[in-house]
Design an enzyme around this catalytic site. Structure first.
Site, PDB file in Angstrom:
ATOM      1  N   HIS A 261      65.511  29.121  94.338  1.00 38.76           N
ATOM      2  CA  HIS A 261      65.526  30.245  93.337  1.00 38.76           C
ATOM      3  C   HIS A 261      64.210  30.976  93.300  1.00 38.76           C
ATOM      4  O   HIS A 261      63.527  30.927  92.158  1.00 38.76           O
ATOM      5  CB  HIS A 261      66.061  29.792  91.994  1.00 38.76           C
ATOM      6  CG  HIS A 261      66.728  31.001  91.414  1.00 38.76           C
ATOM      7  ND1 HIS A 261      67.854  31.008  90.599  1.00 38.76           N
ATOM      8  CD2 HIS A 261      65.953  32.259  90.890  1.00 38.76           C
ATOM      9  CE1 HIS A 261      67.796  32.111  90.013  1.00 38.76           C
ATOM     10  NE2 HIS A 261      66.762  32.827  90.238  1.00 38.76           N
TER      11      HIS A 261
ATOM     12  N   HIS B  35      61.648  34.228  93.249  1.00 40.22           N
ATOM     13  CA  HIS B  35      61.469  35.691  93.299  1.00 40.22           C
ATOM     14  C   HIS B  35      59.967  35.906  93.949  1.00 40.22           C
ATOM     15  O   HIS B  35      59.017  35.074  93.357  1.00 40.22           O
ATOM     16  CB  HIS B  35      61.455  36.294  92.024  1.00 40.22           C
ATOM     17  CG  HIS B  35      62.640  36.252  91.133  1.00 40.22           C
ATOM     18  ND1 HIS B  35      63.383  37.397  90.717  1.00 40.22           N
ATOM     19  CD2 HIS B  35      63.393  35.110  90.636  1.00 40.22           C
ATOM     20  CE1 HIS B  35      64.481  37.109  90.275  1.00 40.22           C
ATOM     21  NE2 HIS B  35      64.565  35.738  89.902  1.00 40.22           N
TER      22      HIS B  35
ATOM     23  N   LYS C  53      72.226  37.337  98.274  1.00 40.23           N
ATOM     24  CA  LYS C  53      72.292  36.902  96.837  1.00 40.23           C
ATOM     25  C   LYS C  53      73.000  37.979  96.188  1.00 40.23           C
ATOM     26  O   LYS C  53      72.514  39.280  96.360  1.00 40.23           O
ATOM     27  CB  LYS C  53      70.699  37.046  96.256  1.00 40.23           C
ATOM     28  CG  LYS C  53      70.513  36.610  94.705  1.00 40.23           C
ATOM     29  CD  LYS C  53      71.090  35.663  94.133  1.00 40.23           C
ATOM     30  CE  LYS C  53      71.163  35.828  92.607  1.00 40.23           C
ATOM     31  NZ  LYS C  53      69.523  36.017  92.036  1.00 40.23           N
TER      32      LYS C  53
ATOM     33  N   HIS D 123      71.295  29.590  87.552  1.00 43.68           N
ATOM     34  CA  HIS D 123      71.397  29.174  86.072  1.00 43.68           C
ATOM     35  C   HIS D 123      72.742  29.204  85.387  1.00 43.68           C
ATOM     36  O   HIS D 123      72.959  29.925  84.675  1.00 43.68           O
ATOM     37  CB  HIS D 123      70.204  30.223  85.221  1.00 43.68           C
ATOM     38  CG  HIS D 123      70.394  31.905  86.119  1.00 43.68           C
ATOM     39  ND1 HIS D 123      71.319  32.505  86.272  1.00 43.68           N
ATOM     40  CD2 HIS D 123      69.269  32.414  86.490  1.00 43.68           C
ATOM     41  CE1 HIS D 123      71.202  33.661  86.713  1.00 43.68           C
ATOM     42  NE2 HIS D 123      69.826  33.505  86.999  1.00 43.68           N
TER      43      HIS D 123
ATOM     44  N   HIS E  12      63.926  41.770  83.439  1.00 45.40           N
ATOM     45  CA  HIS E  12      64.987  42.711  83.586  1.00 45.40           C
ATOM     46  C   HIS E  12      64.805  44.058  83.208  1.00 45.40           C
ATOM     47  O   HIS E  12      65.909  45.036  83.086  1.00 45.40           O
ATOM     48  CB  HIS E  12      66.570  42.022  82.990  1.00 45.40           C
ATOM     49  CG  HIS E  12      66.906  40.974  83.695  1.00 45.40           C
ATOM     50  ND1 HIS E  12      67.334  40.739  84.973  1.00 45.40           N
ATOM     51  CD2 HIS E  12      66.368  39.480  83.214  1.00 45.40           C
ATOM     52  CE1 HIS E  12      67.391  39.346  85.284  1.00 45.40           C
ATOM     53  NE2 HIS E  12      67.075  38.687  84.483  1.00 45.40           N
TER      54      HIS E  12
ATOM     55  N   ASP F 117      63.230  29.952  89.444  1.00 48.35           N
ATOM     56  CA  ASP F 117      63.316  31.263  88.844  1.00 48.35           C
ATOM     57  C   ASP F 117      61.964  32.113  88.914  1.00 48.35           C
ATOM     58  O   ASP F 117      61.422  32.288  87.697  1.00 48.35           O
ATOM     59  CB  ASP F 117      63.837  31.464  87.591  1.00 48.35           C
ATOM     60  CG  ASP F 117      64.708  32.790  87.414  1.00 48.35           C
ATOM     61  OD1 ASP F 117      64.516  33.903  88.295  1.00 48.35           O
ATOM     62  OD2 ASP F 117      65.572  32.921  86.655  1.00 48.35           O
TER      63      ASP F 117
END
Length: 569
Positions: free
Chosen positions: A136, A138, A219, A274, A322, A362
């Site tokens: 996971h 980024h 994804k 998650h 986000h 993450d």
């Protein structure tokens, strides 16, 4: 006449043997050596006056006739399949054998032949694990890769293009242009890498283009619109091309509830990110999806384990990741809907019973890329302290619990993404991606990392000192991090279709490219020691989580191990 040696002296000389116990860092986790594959009295050890000398432990066998390139002596292997003492032979960058090393001319039952061409890594008193896998990622900044490597990660799968707003929030490398550039960038790093395309499109041609360009998976992310129709389209293409689908579901329940997502998935294999929900997903009950056989559920490390600081730090993290605005009440409500102490507490227990199967980072998008292994074993410690030994364990050791948790960051993510033939465990024939730990630093700071059979990272002292050990001692890149050695020691994972279409040559890639495979014919039962299928219910008013009728709850920890005493700066 045999020479008798007491256990303490033996352990100090050759490392612990069968029946000895070892504490992991400063946790309350203890492992016991289940078996010793070396031979008492015939152990091999390097050094002045020691065994591995010409005509003694070192044979006359040439490399071409069977001598290995490297042997790790007397290591304590911790893997999903066992906790054993053994020598490990490495040849051509692969794990050649696990067993007894030495000279077959003068020693019996030698599995690993030491010759003049053999290098030695002293594993005595050290724990050896497979390099961990973070699924996971980024890919926000390239500096993540060194940080991950320094923690014991040797494979990173995820998506992104750098610090773009989309990448800050979602693990997607969208489109063939970006996938090509990221594959070319991967050539520079001593890490196995793979990239997910963007799965959010009802036009399946968009998804095919990305798989053909080299994406090793797709994804689905709610920030791009994870609707039942995009879920269906994405899984259709995954089934056609044998790549995994990772999903971050619809927190706001705009396009449907968790039941609608389950219906859209329709029994097909999928990796849920998650799965507790603080990182995103149907509020408040995405957690119930871990009871579905076709779902491969993972956690990210910001909620691992549940502590008194967990809730407090999440709101600001979420707002930044986000692209939310603290001046907009709806954005704040969106963020707050994801952060629930009840489901985070239940997540601890679901990991401990083997209902959640994988832990990942993450990275820089709420998670910490260098803390995957640490937080995994902090969770194991917390559960030992709060719940006692597992049924499969005893008052003497926590072997089953440790094997369950090591599986979450090694073999299970490898199985989930179709790369377990190559990485994820210490087994004959797999790539020699290995991590050596001092027990007192286990899961915190590796002593040495081997990548594709060569040392890529190590604790190292002052380069101007007369010996390697004077301070400051800290982790530094080693020779396999540079030049053509890097190219030969690390690998890139792509879809089989892209390799068949000659993408590696078209992009002038020098690293060996490996196809992911068997991602569609698996389910949770294939995941090692973490395949429980509980019936989960979440109270929509109180957010309390029930597993097979039992309330899952635990207190937050005030203090965790593997923390400030290891990180002074």
């Amino acid at each position: 006449m045999a020479y008798k040696i007491d256990r303490k002296t033996y352990a100090q000389t050759y490392g612990p043997t069968a029946g000895d116990r070892v504490r992991l860092a400063d946790t309350e986790l203890f492992i016991e050596v289940e078996k010793d594959l070396t031979t008492y009295g015939d152990e091999v050890k390097f050094g002045g006056g020691k065994v591995i000398r010409d005509g003694m432990g070192q044979s006359q066998v040439r490399r071409a006739d069977g001598a290995v390139d490297t042997v790790i002596t007397n290591a304590l292997i911790v893997d999903w399949w066992g906790i054993i003492k053994a020598d490990v032979g490495i040849k051509d960058g692969m794990i050649f054998e696990i067993g007894k090393a030495g000279n077959p001319d003068i020693q019996d039952n030698v599995d690993i032949v030491i010759g003049a061409s053999t290098e030695v890594i002293a594993g005595e008193g050290h724990i050896l694990t497979a390099g961990s896998i973070d699924t996971h990622i980024h890919f926000i900044c390239p500096q993540q890769i060194e940080t991950a490597l320094a923690s014991g990660i040797t494979t990173m799968l995820g998506g992104g293009t750098g610090p773009a707003t989309g990448t800050n929030a979602t693990t997607c490398t969208p489109g063939s242009f970006h996938i090509s550039r990221m594959l070319q960038s991967a050539e520079a790093f001593p890490m196995n890498l793979g990239f997910y395309g963007k799965g959010n499109s009802t036009n399946e041609s968009n998804l095919i283009d990305q798989v053909e360009a080299g994406a090793c998976g797709l994804k689905l992310h709610e920030d791009w619109g994870t609707t039942p129709s995009t879920i269906n389209s994405c899984l259709n293409i995954a089934d056609k091309f044998d790549v995994q689908v990772c999903i971050h579901t619809d927190t706001l329940n705009e396009a449907g509830f968790v039941e609608d997502t389950i219906n859209a998935i329709a029994g097909r294999t999928i990796h849920t990110f998650h799965t507790e929900g603080a990182g995103g997903g149907h509020a408040p009950d995405i957690i119930k999806i871990c009871g579905e056989k076709n779902v491969l559920p993972s956690s990210t490390n910001p909620t691992r384990p549940y502590t008194r600081n967990t809730l407090e730090e999440h709101l600001d993290m979420l707002m930044v990741c986000h692209h939310l605005d603290s001046k907009i009440p709806e954005d704040i409500a969106f963020a707050e809907s994801r952060i629930r102490r009840e489901t985070i507490a239940a997540e601890d227990i679901l990991h401990d019973i083997g209902a959640f199967s994988v832990i990942a980072s993450d990275s820089q998008a709420m998670g910490r890329v260098g803390e995957v292994i640490t937080r995994t074993f902090q969770t194991a410690h917390k559960m030992k302290v709060q719940r006692g030994p597992l049924m499969q364990d005893s008052d003497r050791n926590d072997n089953y619990r440790v094997k369950r948790y090591i599986s979450k960051v090694t073999i299970n993510p490898a199985i989930a993404h179709g790369i377990d033939k190559h990485v994820g465990s210490i087994e004959k024939g797999k790539i020699a991606d290995l991590v050596l730990w001092k027990p007192s630093f286990f899961a915190v700071k590796p002593e040495l990392v081997v990548k594709g059979g060569s040392i890529v990272w190590s604790q190292m002292g002052d380069a101007n000192a007369s010996i390697p050990t004077p301070g400051p001692v800290h982790g530094r890149p080693m020779f396999a991090s540079f030049g053509q050695s890097l190219i030969k020691s690390s690998f890139t994972f792509l879809s089989k279709n892209s390799i068949d279409q000659n993408i590696p040559n078209k992009l002038s890639l020098q690293k060996k490219c490996i196809a992911v495979e068997n991602t569609r014919n698996i389910n949770k039962s294939h995941l090692k020691l973490n395949s429980k299928l509980p019936n989960i219910l979440v109270d929509p008013q109180t957010y309390e989580v029930f597993s097979d009728g039992e309330l899952l709850t635990c207190e937050p920890l005030d203090e965790v191990p593997m923390a400030q005493r290891y990180f002074l700066l």
